[in-house]
Design an enzyme around this catalytic site. Sequence first.
Site, PDB file in Angstrom:
ATOM      1  CD  GLU A 293       2.340  11.145  63.254  1.00 61.69           C
ATOM      2  OE1 GLU A 293       3.127  10.710  62.398  1.00 61.69           O
ATOM      3  OE2 GLU A 293       2.018  12.353  63.322  1.00 61.69           O
ATOM      4  CG  LEU A 294      -0.647   5.013  60.370  1.00 57.38           C
ATOM      5  CD1 LEU A 294      -1.660   4.682  59.288  1.00 57.38           C
ATOM      6  CD2 LEU A 294      -1.084   4.422  61.710  1.00 57.38           C
TER       7      LEU A 294
ATOM      8  CD  GLU B 214       7.427   0.121  59.689  1.00 59.96           C
ATOM      9  OE1 GLU B 214       6.488  -0.533  60.170  1.00 59.96           O
ATOM     10  OE2 GLU B 214       7.827   1.183  60.181  1.00 59.96           O
TER      11      GLU B 214
ATOM     12  CE  LYS C 139      -3.151   0.006  73.770  1.00 59.01           C
ATOM     13  NZ  LYS C 139      -2.005  -0.672  74.383  1.00 59.01           N
ATOM     14  N   PRO C 140      -0.853   2.804  76.771  1.00 55.58           N
ATOM     15  CG  PRO C 140       0.407   2.401  78.707  1.00 55.58           C
ATOM     16  CD  PRO C 140      -0.980   2.754  78.228  1.00 55.58           C
TER      17      PRO C 140
ATOM     18  CD1 TRP D 286       5.987  -2.365  70.347  1.00 57.24           C
ATOM     19  CD2 TRP D 286       8.181  -1.911  70.297  1.00 57.24           C
ATOM     20  NE1 TRP D 286       6.486  -2.837  69.140  1.00 57.24           N
ATOM     21  CE2 TRP D 286       7.836  -2.574  69.093  1.00 57.24           C
ATOM     22  CE3 TRP D 286       9.506  -1.528  70.483  1.00 57.24           C
ATOM     23  CZ2 TRP D 286       8.758  -2.861  68.094  1.00 57.24           C
ATOM     24  CZ3 TRP D 286      10.433  -1.808  69.482  1.00 57.24           C
ATOM     25  CH2 TRP D 286      10.054  -2.471  68.313  1.00 57.24           C
ATOM     26  CG  ASN D 287       8.972   2.756  68.131  1.00 54.38           C
ATOM     27  OD1 ASN D 287       8.061   3.354  68.697  1.00 54.38           O
ATOM     28  ND2 ASN D 287       9.248   2.926  66.851  1.00 54.38           N
TER      29      ASN D 287
ATOM     30  N   GLY E 204       1.475   3.699  65.550  1.00 51.55           N
ATOM     31  CA  GLY E 204       1.748   2.265  65.496  1.00 51.55           C
ATOM     32  C   GLY E 204       1.806   1.811  64.055  1.00 51.55           C
TER      33      GLY E 204
END
Length: 489
Positions: free
Chosen positions: A259-260, A390, A183-184, A159-160, A237
């Site tokens: 991409e984590l 994080e 899939k957003p 979502w960012n 995510g």
Amino acid sequence: MTSKPNTVVGTLESRLFINGRWRNAENDKTFQVYNPATGEVLTSVSDASAADGRAALDAAASAQRQWARTAPRVRSEILRSAFDAVTARAEEFATLITLEMGKPLAEARAEVTYGAEYLRWFAEEAVRIGGRYTTAPDGRTRLLVHKRPVGPSLLITPWNFPLAMATRKIAPAIAAGCTMILKPAALTPLTSLLLTNVLADAGVPAGVLNVVPTSTAGAVVSGLMTDSRLRKLSFTGSTEVGRRLLADSATQVLRTSMELGGNAPFLVFEDADIDAAVEGALQAKLRNMGEACTAANRFLVQESVADEFTDKLTQRMAAMVVGPGMSAGTHIGPLIDEESRAKVHELVENAVRGGAVVRTGGSPVDGPGYFYRPTVLADVEPDARLLREEIFGPVAPVVRFATEDQAVAAANNTEYGLVAYVYTKDTGRTLRLLEEIESGMLGINVGVVSNPAAPFGGVKQSGLGREGGTEGIDEYLETRYAGLSDPYA
Ligand code: NAP
């Protein structure tokens, strides 16, 4: 509570997009999308089920063969006209990003420029897919190496950065000749739906791009990943969800790009330009309210300049205007939801219990929306949770170090390895850090590294694969080869 619909939201197509058609979910379900600045409902969006996911894969699988045969120039021109259209409609995109995600409008505009650039970059890459023809060492066999699209791909976005995370996957997939299902994130599907509209108008054929917003990601995604027609997963995510999806990818041996999460160290050495370091720190920390995988998560500062750096950073952070992203003059918008804000505050409280000193901020803002005060914490203990996890909020913990070796050890003391930032004027030191810091990306006297022309990605548990740069298209291509007999035999 539902707010008065914004005209951009009011005119937006909010259904599923499957096989070139907008349609309701098979069970007619919808889910709501909220404005994090007010907590109010913005609109409702069709809620894809596992059966809708399968219908999307049916379309993607049927379109794959023809799409792979399309001339690279045709795919390139589609991307180029999508770039022009996103650029022409930048204000609509920026408004949607701010409404559903919360970032200040100026930052949303910057995301539109950045996100659109992936469309232009991969329009240029689509026509440069190479191969090679060589003679084997024995001089007899000839080797023909060529690249083919991987096939139907599942693209899952967070979502960012609602636009940029989508274009960073869709554009190379189109350029390579892959069909796809996007899939957003359930929190921010609106920008993806406007982008879908733009791509369909730009000429993406039916079945090539299918979009399935859903409130039940697990069910829709697991249904797709056990289907042998799916050939690739590209996921951006959290590391936690990424690990699970990597395990699930084993069933069909899917190609994966992951991409984590990140835990970026920001190193300031005593020879650095401290004012420039503070400027870079503000960018690396406050871009997206700190809700970025690239956000500086730990400020490691050499003892002799730690007080000066912390004082100057505190002064600048305290002067930031917190408010709705749509209001002029806002520097810091709301966090995405109450759960995220509560987690940020919990991390701050944990650090303070361990002895950290709050130099500014340190608390949520009362009232509607999920605002958190820009925060600087000094004297943070090495075992504080926010140095390991994080933060995903506007919180800057400062830790001191004495020597370069200590700085490198502290920087690498994490399972993550996405990005690091260093501020120093010493060239020898810069080269040592380039080699010794374990991260996929390094900012040297800069606070932002994201660039469509560069290979974005992490090492260690920050991920696998690269997005952008000349490497990005390879994530959607398989290398194949043919052996040929000696033409002189
Ligand atoms: P997230 O919770 O992992 O969700 C990411 C995406 O995965 C969303 O679309 C989500 O759908 C979906 N998802 C969640 N659970 C799933 C499951 N069981 N099966 C399949 N899909 C599932 O991450 P987020 O909170 O959206 O984003 C923040 C994270 O992303 C941070 O860790 C950040 O560092 C990372 N990130 C990394 C990069 C990078 O390039 N390395 C860039 C941006 C963000 P729902 O929305 O429905 O939950």
